[in-house]
Design an enzyme around this catalytic site. Structure first.
Site, short mmCIF file in Angstrom:
data_model
loop_
_atom_site.label_atom_id
_atom_site.label_comp_id
_atom_site.label_asym_id
_atom_site.label_seq_id
_atom_site.Cartn_x
_atom_site.Cartn_y
_atom_site.Cartn_z
N LYS A 294 -7.84 1.74 -3.08
CA LYS A 294 -7.53 1.29 -1.71
C LYS A 294 -7.67 2.46 -0.70
CE LYS A 294 -5.15 -0.79 1.68
NZ LYS A 294 -5.57 -1.95 2.43
N LYS B 53 -1.67 5.24 8.63
CA LYS B 53 -0.85 5.31 7.41
C LYS B 53 -1.75 5.52 6.19
CE LYS B 53 1.54 2.37 4.17
NZ LYS B 53 1.94 1.03 3.74
N THR C 230 0.87 -1.18 0.00
CA THR C 230 0.00 0.00 0.00
C THR C 230 0.91 1.23 0.00
OG1 THR C 230 -1.69 -1.14 1.29
CG2 THR C 230 -1.79 1.26 1.25
P1 NAD Z 1 5.84 -5.90 7.38
O1 NAD Z 1 6.63 -4.78 7.94
O2 NAD Z 1 5.46 -7.04 8.27
O3 NAD Z 1 6.62 -6.52 6.12
C1 NAD Z 1 7.39 -5.78 5.21
C2 NAD Z 1 8.66 -6.57 4.91
O4 NAD Z 1 9.42 -5.87 3.93
C3 NAD Z 1 9.57 -6.76 6.13
O5 NAD Z 1 9.82 -8.13 6.34
C4 NAD Z 1 10.82 -5.98 5.75
O6 NAD Z 1 12.02 -6.57 6.26
C5 NAD Z 1 10.78 -6.06 4.24
N1 NAD Z 1 11.59 -5.04 3.58
C6 NAD Z 1 11.62 -3.69 3.83
N2 NAD Z 1 12.49 -3.08 2.98
C7 NAD Z 1 13.01 -4.06 2.19
C8 NAD Z 1 13.94 -4.07 1.13
N3 NAD Z 1 14.54 -2.94 0.71
N4 NAD Z 1 14.26 -5.25 0.55
C9 NAD Z 1 13.66 -6.41 0.97
N5 NAD Z 1 12.76 -6.47 1.97
C10 NAD Z 1 12.44 -5.31 2.57
O7 NAD Z 1 4.53 -5.24 6.73
P2 NAD Z 1 3.16 -5.97 6.34
O8 NAD Z 1 2.20 -5.91 7.48
O9 NAD Z 1 3.49 -7.27 5.70
O10 NAD Z 1 2.60 -4.93 5.25
C11 NAD Z 1 3.13 -4.87 3.94
C12 NAD Z 1 2.28 -3.92 3.12
O11 NAD Z 1 0.94 -4.41 3.07
C13 NAD Z 1 2.22 -2.49 3.68
O12 NAD Z 1 2.28 -1.59 2.60
C14 NAD Z 1 0.87 -2.46 4.39
O13 NAD Z 1 0.32 -1.15 4.45
C15 NAD Z 1 0.04 -3.37 3.51
N6 NAD Z 1 -1.11 -4.01 4.17
C16 NAD Z 1 -0.96 -4.56 5.41
C17 NAD Z 1 -2.05 -5.16 6.03
C18 NAD Z 1 -1.90 -5.80 7.41
O14 NAD Z 1 -2.94 -6.13 8.02
N7 NAD Z 1 -0.69 -6.02 7.91
C19 NAD Z 1 -3.31 -5.17 5.40
C20 NAD Z 1 -3.42 -4.63 4.12
C21 NAD Z 1 -2.30 -4.04 3.52
#
Ligand code: NAD
Length: 298
Positions: free
Chosen positions: A169, A244, A94
């Site tokens: 979204k 966010k 997102t």
């Molecule tokens: P998270 O922080 O658990 O996972 C993100 C991952 O990306 C981490 O493991 C981090 O180490 C990795 N990362 C960051 N920079 C990196 C790079 N340069 N190279 C490789 N890996 C890298 O976050 P999440 O909860 O999985 O959310 C991910 C996305 O999904 C976000 O944009 C969030 O807004 C969206 N989202 C989350 C949810 C939820 O309920 N968690 C629901 C809908 C949408």
């Protein structure tokens, strides 16, 4: 079955990549976090030493990263020009609409097809393969991305041109943030006026005030269906993530000169709630702040 590079295997990406493996795809994973990589290996993905190595031989590249700056860095440094030109690029993070459009434009200029494909549904839906994907990009790019998204989701909808997935979204989540805040203040007022809250739920969920935040996700414990309110506001959709998305919505509103007073108020409320220590709770816990009884978790 295809060679899929998956970058960003956190809370959401971990389960999504596992479902691609289960469907028979050959998934190569990269994340900056060792824990995330170990979990991905445990689900049958191969580990890459870098994002460039992960995408080198890929037919599809899927990213699930925290925010726009991570997407920009990963695509500009490690994907565009590093993955084969035939690979379909799918960003499920997102992020802001402007960055999504810019990255899809840069990918297109370098000869790639790319879509923005953010999701609705939380970690449980990512694990279960029941996410809803809102997809932005050309018809051709959408059709190429669709088979991968259908493995990870229950609904895959083409929202329009590049950036439209992110636009859909944040419009949806701005409405959700505002409707949750309105639902919370309504229940607090109903109680202060002496109404029984289950009785009020029964009336309003069948009357014109009905909305998802009340009927499906009621913020009052013991009222309506089981929700995070019944589990001490643990799990669900974190208030920090709602904040966010509301910030992204306000940025987008400003960029097109849209008047969004309800969205702006919701952003202010969630920012205050996060400052008070509520960011890790489900977003419906904001009812505690509206009711003046919020105690920051120890
Ligand atoms: P998270 O922080 O658990 O996972 C993100 C991952 O990306 C981490 O493991 C981090 O180490 C990795 N990362 C960051 N920079 C990196 C790079 N340069 N190279 C490789 N890996 C890298 O976050 P999440 O909860 O999985 O959310 C991910 C996305 O999904 C976000 O944009 C969030 O807004 C969206 N989202 C989350 C949810 C939820 O309920 N968690 C629901 C809908 C949408």
């Amino acid at each position: 079955m295809a060679r899929v590079a998956f970058i960003g295997l956190g809370n959401m990406g971990g389960g999504m990549a596992a479902n691609l493996v289960k469907a028979g795809h050959d998934v190569t994973a990269f994340d900056l976090s060792e824990d995330a990589l170990l979990r991905a290996e445990g689900h049958g993905a191969a580990r890459a030493g870098s994002a460039q190595e992960a995408v080198a031989n890929a037919e599809a590249v899927i990213t699930m990263l925290p925010a726009g700056k991570h997407v920009r860095e990963v695509f500009e440094t490690n994907v565009i020009g590093c993955a084969p030109k035939e690979a379909i690029l799918i960003d499920c993070s997102t992020i802001d609409v402007a960055t999504a459009r810019e990255e899809i434009g840069k990918a297109a200029a370098a000869g790639y097809e790319m879509v923005d494909a953010p999701v609705s549904g939380g970690i449980a839906a990512a694990d279960a393969g029941t996410l809803t994907f809102m997809v932005g990009g050309t018809d051709a790019a959408f059709e190429r991305a669709r088979p991968y998204l259908e493995i990870m989701g229950k609904a895959v909808i083409h929202a329009g041109a590049a950036g439209s997935g992110q636009a859909a979204k944040i419009c949806n989540n701005m409405l959700l943030g505002a409707s949750m805040a309105a639902t919370c203040e309504t229940f607090v007022m109903a109680r202060k006026l002496g109404l029984d809250l289950q009785t009020f739920f029964d009336i309003s969920s069948k009357a014109s005030g009905q909305c998802w935040s009340m009927t499906t996700y009621c913020p009052v414990p013991g009222v309506g269906p089981e929700t995070p309110a019944d589990r001490g506001y643990q799990g669900g959709f974190a208030a920090a993530l709602m904040l966010k998305d509301l910030r992204l919505a306000m940025e987008a509103a400003q960029s097109v000169d849209a008047y969004t007073p309800m969205g702006a108020e919701a952003e202010t409320l969630y920012a205050r709630f996060a400052e008070l220590g509520g960011g890790g709770r489900d977003f419906s816990a904001i009812i505690k702040m509206i009711d003046d009884s919020w105690q920051a978790p120890q």
